[in-house]
Scaffold this motif. Structure first.
Motif, PDB file in Angstrom:
ATOM      1  N   PHE A 135     -10.684 -18.482  69.892  1.00 12.35           N
ATOM      2  CA  PHE A 135     -11.626 -17.677  68.788  1.00 12.35           C
ATOM      3  C   PHE A 135     -12.655 -18.717  67.722  1.00 12.35           C
ATOM      4  O   PHE A 135     -13.378 -18.040  67.268  1.00 12.35           O
ATOM      5  N   ILE A 136     -11.594 -19.619  67.396  1.00 14.19           N
ATOM      6  CA  ILE A 136     -12.344 -20.150  66.599  1.00 14.19           C
ATOM      7  C   ILE A 136     -13.611 -21.290  66.736  1.00 14.19           C
ATOM      8  O   ILE A 136     -14.727 -21.318  65.939  1.00 14.19           O
ATOM      9  N   ALA A 137     -13.970 -21.449  68.293  1.00 21.47           N
ATOM     10  CA  ALA A 137     -14.289 -22.574  69.201  1.00 21.47           C
ATOM     11  C   ALA A 137     -15.611 -21.126  69.133  1.00 21.47           C
ATOM     12  O   ALA A 137     -16.823 -21.975  69.389  1.00 21.47           O
ATOM     13  N   ASN A 138     -15.279 -20.210  70.142  1.00 19.89           N
ATOM     14  CA  ASN A 138     -16.394 -19.358  70.216  1.00 19.89           C
ATOM     15  C   ASN A 138     -17.104 -18.150  69.603  1.00 19.89           C
ATOM     16  O   ASN A 138     -17.696 -17.304  69.351  1.00 19.89           O
ATOM     17  N   GLU A 139     -16.373 -17.710  68.496  1.00 21.39           N
ATOM     18  CA  GLU A 139     -16.109 -16.471  68.181  1.00 21.39           C
ATOM     19  C   GLU A 139     -16.860 -16.640  66.345  1.00 21.39           C
ATOM     20  O   GLU A 139     -17.050 -17.719  65.768  1.00 21.39           O
ATOM     21  N   PRO A 140     -18.202 -15.716  65.826  1.00 18.83           N
ATOM     22  CA  PRO A 140     -17.977 -15.854  64.586  1.00 18.83           C
ATOM     23  C   PRO A 140     -17.183 -16.151  63.267  1.00 18.83           C
ATOM     24  O   PRO A 140     -16.641 -15.785  63.904  1.00 18.83           O
ATOM     25  N   GLU A 141     -18.012 -17.524  62.553  1.00 15.27           N
ATOM     26  CA  GLU A 141     -16.316 -17.362  61.154  1.00 15.27           C
ATOM     27  C   GLU A 141     -16.098 -16.669  60.645  1.00 15.27           C
ATOM     28  O   GLU A 141     -15.076 -15.964  60.587  1.00 15.27           O
ATOM     29  N   SER A 142     -16.580 -15.279  60.345  1.00 16.52           N
ATOM     30  CA  SER A 142     -16.922 -14.394  59.821  1.00 16.52           C
ATOM     31  C   SER A 142     -17.682 -13.683  59.488  1.00 16.52           C
ATOM     32  O   SER A 142     -18.365 -13.831  59.828  1.00 16.52           O
ATOM     33  N   ALA A 179      -4.323 -11.278  77.277  1.00 18.48           N
ATOM     34  CA  ALA A 179      -2.874 -10.981  77.759  1.00 18.48           C
ATOM     35  C   ALA A 179      -2.487 -11.947  77.602  1.00 18.48           C
ATOM     36  O   ALA A 179      -1.228 -11.650  77.044  1.00 18.48           O
ATOM     37  N   TRP A 180      -2.171 -12.850  77.656  1.00 16.30           N
ATOM     38  CA  TRP A 180      -1.736 -13.943  77.333  1.00 16.30           C
ATOM     39  C   TRP A 180      -1.012 -14.653  76.083  1.00 16.30           C
ATOM     40  O   TRP A 180       0.178 -14.863  75.539  1.00 16.30           O
ATOM     41  N   CYS A 181      -1.243 -13.867  74.853  1.00  9.19           N
ATOM     42  CA  CYS A 181      -1.668 -14.616  73.863  1.00  9.19           C
ATOM     43  C   CYS A 181      -0.407 -12.915  73.102  1.00  9.19           C
ATOM     44  O   CYS A 181      -0.116 -13.347  72.123  1.00  9.19           O
ATOM     45  N   ILE A 192       5.602 -20.739  77.604  1.00  4.29           N
ATOM     46  CA  ILE A 192       4.795 -19.330  78.200  1.00  4.29           C
ATOM     47  C   ILE A 192       4.447 -19.123  76.319  1.00  4.29           C
ATOM     48  O   ILE A 192       2.737 -18.728  76.061  1.00  4.29           O
ATOM     49  N   GLY A 193       4.587 -18.213  75.691  1.00  8.70           N
ATOM     50  CA  GLY A 193       4.453 -17.412  74.562  1.00  8.70           C
ATOM     51  C   GLY A 193       3.639 -18.269  73.243  1.00  8.70           C
ATOM     52  O   GLY A 193       1.935 -18.410  73.200  1.00  8.70           O
ATOM     53  N   TRP A 194       4.103 -19.867  73.137  1.00  8.99           N
ATOM     54  CA  TRP A 194       3.073 -20.614  72.272  1.00  8.99           C
ATOM     55  C   TRP A 194       1.976 -21.410  72.471  1.00  8.99           C
ATOM     56  O   TRP A 194       0.452 -21.201  71.694  1.00  8.99           O
ATOM     57  N   SER A 195       2.273 -21.639  74.042  1.00  4.87           N
ATOM     58  CA  SER A 195       0.606 -21.787  74.836  1.00  4.87           C
ATOM     59  C   SER A 195      -0.417 -20.397  75.005  1.00  4.87           C
ATOM     60  O   SER A 195      -1.770 -20.891  74.465  1.00  4.87           O
ATOM     61  N   GLY A 196      -0.039 -19.673  75.591  1.00  5.83           N
ATOM     62  CA  GLY A 196      -0.647 -18.356  74.905  1.00  5.83           C
ATOM     63  C   GLY A 196      -1.730 -18.546  73.566  1.00  5.83           C
ATOM     64  O   GLY A 196      -2.702 -18.023  73.258  1.00  5.83           O
ATOM     65  N   CYS A 197      -0.751 -18.393  72.386  1.00  2.29           N
ATOM     66  CA  CYS A 197      -1.172 -18.059  70.696  1.00  2.29           C
ATOM     67  C   CYS A 197      -1.923 -19.400  70.711  1.00  2.29           C
ATOM     68  O   CYS A 197      -3.286 -19.283  70.238  1.00  2.29           O
ATOM     69  N   ILE A 198      -1.851 -20.026  71.067  1.00  2.00           N
ATOM     70  CA  ILE A 198      -2.118 -22.283  70.682  1.00  2.00           C
ATOM     71  C   ILE A 198      -4.051 -21.642  71.344  1.00  2.00           C
ATOM     72  O   ILE A 198      -5.457 -21.973  70.569  1.00  2.00           O
ATOM     73  N   VAL A 199      -3.327 -21.049  72.514  1.00  2.00           N
ATOM     74  CA  VAL A 199      -4.850 -21.292  73.501  1.00  2.00           C
ATOM     75  C   VAL A 199      -6.067 -20.190  72.242  1.00  2.00           C
ATOM     76  O   VAL A 199      -7.497 -20.461  72.257  1.00  2.00           O
ATOM     77  N   MET A 200      -5.170 -19.299  72.578  1.00  3.81           N
ATOM     78  CA  MET A 200      -6.365 -18.124  72.179  1.00  3.81           C
ATOM     79  C   MET A 200      -6.735 -18.215  70.750  1.00  3.81           C
ATOM     80  O   MET A 200      -7.938 -17.994  70.411  1.00  3.81           O
TER      81      MET A 200
END
Length: 756
Positions: A281-288, A482-484, A269-277
Motif C-alpha cells: 500500500f505504501i509503495a502503490n497507493e496515494p500517500e493521503s 486475504a493474507w493481511c 504466516i500472519g506477520w509476513s502477510g501484514c508486512i507485505v500488505m
C-alpha cells in the motif's frame, strides 16, 4: 449542491444551485422533489426553525425517501454503500483459524500432565521461538487493527503510539528484567512477589494482573470479531463468542506449548502477510487525500496564477465573490452530464498529509482539528512501562532456556514490533483517501456545527468503523488483502491465547492456593493443572461479555482503547514493586503494599474526580479545541460562491460549542508517580529507622511447591540423599534438580538490614 440525476442513482453533482439565491433554490428543489414522491417523517435537525426551513425547501418532511439528511440539508451526496466482500476472504480466514485450532489441540500431548509444562513449557523454548512468540504477543489486533483505526480517524501518531509503546516495553524488559525473571525459575510473575513480599502482596498483584488481562483479552476478541463478523455476515457479538470458544479450547489443552507453537505458525504466516500488505500500500497507493477539487460553487483557498490548488484544478473566476477562484464546472461537471465523478466534499482545502512531523510536539499541529498531544505521550509511557508487568511477556521469559535467551528474545521482539506495527499507522492516511470525509463513502452528522471549520451544519465527519477492513477487501489485490486479514486474525489469536493462559495460571496458582487454610487440599501440586484449566473458563467468559459491550461500534470501544486500559492498571499497581524486586536491596513488603494499594486507589479515584468527556483532549482555550455544537443556521458556509448576504455569520448566529475537557493520562501518570514516591519513601524511612514501620499479615516471603508428586518419580532432596546412590555418586545437577522439586517451605525472614 444537489443531484440532477434520479435519486435512486444518487450519483452526486454539487452543481450551480449553490450559487443561486434561496428563492431560486426553492424552485429547483420543488422540481427535484417530483423524483421522490414518498417521504420519511423524521427530523434531521433538532432546531425546529432550521428543520422547518429545509422541509419547505424539500417539499415535505426530511429526510425524503431514498435520500438522507446530509443531502436534504447540506447538499452533500448520500454516502455510497460498499459492496459485500467476496466469499473467498471469509473462507481463507476460516481455514487459517481451523489450522491454528488443530495445532493448539495437538500440543495437549506435550503437557504430559505436568504443570510446569503447561505454565512455562518446561523452560525449554529456544531463542527463535521466544523471539517469535514475544513478538506475536506484542503485535496483536490492537497494534494492527486498533493502530490503523486510530490513525484513520485522527492521524498518524494517534495510531503509531501503540506499536511504539509496545516495542519500547520489550526493549526495556530485555535490558532490565528478562534475565532476572528467568533466573527466578518460577511459574508466574506473582511468584516473584511472593518470594520478596509475601502472600498479601502476591494476591493483590495477582488480582490486578487478572483484571488487566481481562481487558487485554476483550480487546483482542473485539479485533477478531470485527473482521469475522464482516466477512461471515454475522453479528459482532456472535463472532466474539466464536473467538472466545475456539481460542479457549486449544489454550486449555496445551497451555504454553499450544500458545508458543501456534504463535510460531501465526507469526510466520500472519506477520509476513501484514508486512507485505503494508509496504505494498505504501509503495502503490496515494500517500493521503490530496487538496479537494471541490464542487460547483466551491471557492479555492488561493487564486488564479498563484501556482497552487486553484491552478492545479484549472479553477475559474467566481461569479459572486470578487477576486476569488472557483470550481471549474464546465470542465469537471457540466450541467446535464449523466455521470459526474470529478467532485468531492471540500473537506481538505489544503490537502491531507501522511505524517505531520510536529504532531508529538505541537498541540496545534493538526489545526483546524485538535491534537491529543498529552494522551499520545501518556499512551507511549503506559504501554512502555505498564507492559513490563505483562503476564504473557514474562511467562515467555520464564519459559526461555537461559536468561540470555530471554534477554535477546525481548530485544528482537521489540524490534519486530517496530518493523511490523509502525508501517500500519501509515495506512490510516491511505484509508482516509478511500473512505475518508472527501470520499464518496464519507458520512457527516447533519445536526452539527463548528466555528473553526466555518460550517453551520454537517460539521462532524462520522468515520466508518470497518473502513480498513473494506480497504483490504475492495482496494487491495485479493490475495494480499486475504493474507493481511489472516495475519490480523492470527495476531489477535496469538495474544488472546496468551492472556487466557496467564489468567488461569495466576488465578489457580497464586490466588486459589491461598484457600488451603480454610479448605485443605483445595489446590495442590497434584490438581494444579486441572484447576488452571478450569479457572480459564470464567475469565474467558468475562472478557467475551466485556468485548460484546465495548465492540467496535461502541463510542469507547476501539480495540486500542482496551489495550491501553489494560496496562494502565499494571502501571498504577504492579510496575513499581516489580522493579523493587530486583533493584532494591532487601525490598520491603510494606513498601510494596503501599505502592500497590495507593497506586490502585489513586488511579480509581482520579478516574471519577478528573473531568473526562471521552475525547482524550486537554482543555486548551483555543478554537480548534472546541467540540461540535448543534446546527445553528440555514445559511451557506463562507467558501460557497453566493451573495455575501447569504453567508453564515457566526457572530449573528453563534454555534453553541464547549471546549473539550478530558484529563485522561494525567490520572495514569499521577498514580505511577505516587507509587514510586511511596515505595522509595518507605524504603528510605525503614533504612533510617533500622526496622519495619508497621507489620501486616502475610508479609513473609515464601516459595511455592510446584511439583506434582514431590516424593514420587522425581529427584527430590530426600530421594537423592537417601536413595541407592552413594554420596560420591550424587552430582551437582542432582542436587539442583532436587532443590527445585522440594516441597515449599516459608522462607524465614532475615533480620532487618538497612535498605538501599
Amino acid at each position: 449542491s444537489w443531484s440532477i440525476v434520479p435519486t435512486k442513482e444518487r450519483k452526486p453533482i454539487i452543481d450551480i444551485l449553490t450559487m443561486l439565491s434561496k428563492n431560486q433554490l426553492t424552485f429547483w428543489t420543488v422540481a427535484a422533489s417530483a423524483l421522490t414522491a414518498h417521504v420519511v417523517n423524521a427530523d434531521c435537525v433538532a432546531d425546529k426553525a432550521i428543520n422547518d426551513f429545509f422541509e419547505d425547501v424539500n417539499g415535505g418532511p426530511i429526510p425524503t425517501e431514498d435520500s438522507c439528511c446530509m443531502f436534504d440539508v447540506c447538499g452533500l451526496a448520500c454516502p455510497k454503500d460498499v459492496s459485500e466482500p467476496g466469499n473467498g476472504f471469509g473462507i481463507a480466514v476460516m481455514i487459517s483459524i481451523i489450522i491454528s485450532f488443530l495445532i493448539g489441540l495437538s500440543t495437549y500431548f506435550f503437557v504430559k500432565g505436568k504443570s510446569h509444562n503447561f505454565f512455562v513449557a518446561g523452560r525449554s523454548l529456544p531463542l527463535w521461538i521466544v523471539t517469535i512468540t514475544l513478538g506475536a504477543q506484542s503485535v496483536d489486533s490492537n497494534a494492527l487493527l486498533g493502530n490503523v483505526d486510530l490513525s484513520y480517524k485522527y492521524h498518524f501518531y494517534d495510531g503509531a503510539v501503540i506499536p511504539i509503546g509496545l516495542g519500547i516495553s520489550l526493549l526495556l524488559n530485555g535490558i532490565f528484567l528478562a534475565h532476572h525473571v528467568n533466573n527466578e525459575e518460577v511459574l508466574t510473575l506473582p511468584d516473584i512477589f511472593a518470594k520478596r513480599y509475601g502472600k498479601t502482596v502476591e494476591v493483590l498483584v495477582s488480582l490486578c494482573t487478572v483484571c488487566s488481562f481481562t481487558m487485554l483479552l476483550a480487546g483482542n476478541l473485539v479485533g477478531f470479531g470485527t473482521i469475522t463478523s464482516y466477512l461471515w455476515d454475522i453479528s459482532q457479538e456472535a463472532a466474539i463468542w466464536i473467538a472466545a470458544i475456539v481460542i479457549w479450547m486449544y489454550t486449555a489443552c496445551g497451555g504454553l506449548f499450544s500458545v508458543a507453537y501456534t504463535d510460531v505458525v501465526q507469526g510466520v504466516i500472519g506477520w509476513s502477510g501484514c508486512i507485505v500488505m503494508a509496504y505494498w500500500f505504501i509503495a502503490n497507493e496515494p500517500e493521503s487525500p490530496p487538496p479537494s477539487i471541490g464542487f460547483p460553487g466551491y471557492i479555492y483557498p488561493d487564486n488564479i496564477g498563484d501556482g497552487g490548488i486553484c491552478d492545479m484544478y484549472n479553477g475559474t473566476a467566481c461569479v459572486e465573490t470578487d477576486d476569488a477562484c472557483c470550481y471549474n464546472e464546465p470542465l469537471w461537471c457540466p450541467r446535464g452530464t449523466p455521470d459526474c465523478d470529478r467532485y468531492d466534499r471540500g473537506a481538505y482545502p489544503f490537502g491531507d498529509k501522511r505524517v505531520f512531523s510536529d504532531q508529538m510536539s505541537n498541540f496545534k499541529a493538526l489545526a483546524p482539528f485538535p491534537n491529543a498531544l498529552l494522551w499520545n505521550w501518556a499512551t507511549i509511557f503506559i504501554l512502555g512501562f505498564g507492559n513490563l508487568a505483562a503476564l504473557d511477556f514474562q511467562a515467555r521469559c520464564m519459559a526461555s532456556k537461559t536468561p540470555q535467551t530471554a534477554r535477546i528474545g525481548c530485544i528482537l521482539g521489540g524490534l519486530l514490533t517496530f518493523f511490523i506495527g509502525i508501517p500500519f499507522a501509515y495506512l490510516g492516511a491511505i484509508t482516509r483517501f478511500y473512505y475518508g470525509p472527501d470520499s464518496v463513502h464519507g458520512e457527516f452528522e447533519t445536526d452539527t456545527c463548528a466555528v473553526q471549520l466555518g460550517l453551520p451544519t454537517c460539521a462532524q465527519w462520522l468515520p466508518d468503523q470497518l473502513a480498513f477492513i473494506k480497504l483490504l477487501t475492495h482496494e487491495a489485490p485479493s490475495f494480499l488483502g486475504a493474507w493481511c486479514l489472516i495475519g490480523i486474525i492470527a495476531a489477535s489469536m496469538s495474544t488472546a491465547d496468551g492472556a487466557i493462559l496467564a489468567m488461569g495460571t495466576v488465578m489457580s496458582h497464586n490466588v486459589l492456593r491461598q484457600f488451603d487454610a480454610w479448605i485443605p487440599s483445595f489446590v495442590t501440586p497434584d490438581n494444579l493443572l486441572l484447576m488452571a484449566r478450569i479457572t480459564t473458563i470464567p475469565f474467558t467468559l468475562a472478557s467475551a461479555f466485556l468485548g460484546s459491550f465495548y465492540n467496535s461500534s461502541h463510542s469507547a470501544g476501539a480495540t486500542g482503547y482496551l489495550l491501553i486500559v489494560a496496562f494502565d492498571i499494571m502501571l498504577a499497581t504492579v510496575v513499581v514493586p516489580l522493579f523493587g524486586c530486583f533493584y532494591a536491596k532487601n525490598p520491603s513488603p510494606r513498601a510494596a503494599l503501599l505502592a500497590v494499594v495507593s497506586g490502585g486507589l489513586c488511579r480509581l479515584i482520579l478516574e471519577f474526580v478528573l473531568p473526562k468527556d471521552g475525547f482524550l483532549l486537554m482543555p486548551y482555550q483555543v478554537d480548534i479545541f472546541l467540540d461540535y455544537g448543534p446546527a445553528c443556521s440555514d445559511l451557506y458556509p463562507a467558501f460557497i460562491d453566493v451573495n455575501s448576504t447569504l453567508h453564515w455569520d457566526p457572530d449573528a448566529q453563534p454555534c453553541d460549542q464547549d471546549h473539550f475537557e478530558d484529563f485522561t493520562g494525567v490520572d495514569s501518570l499521577a498514580a505511577f508517580v505516587l507509587g514510586v514516591i511511596l515505595f522509595v519513601g518507605t524504603q528510605w524511612i525503614e533504612y533510617m529507622k533500622g526496622g519495619a514501620i508497621f507489620e501486616f499479615g502475610g508479609s513473609g516471603g515464601y516459595v511455592k511447591d510446584t511439583t506434582e508428586h514431590p516424593l514420587q518419580n522425581s529427584k527430590s532432596l530426600a530421594n537423592v540423599l537417601e536413595g541407592p546412590e552413594t554420596p560420591e555418586e550424587v552430582t551437582k545437577e542432582d542436587l539442583e534438580d532436587a532443590m527445585k522439586d522440594e516441597p515449599s517451605k516459608p522462607v524465614e525472614e532475615p533480620a532487618e538490614a538497612p535498605a538501599e
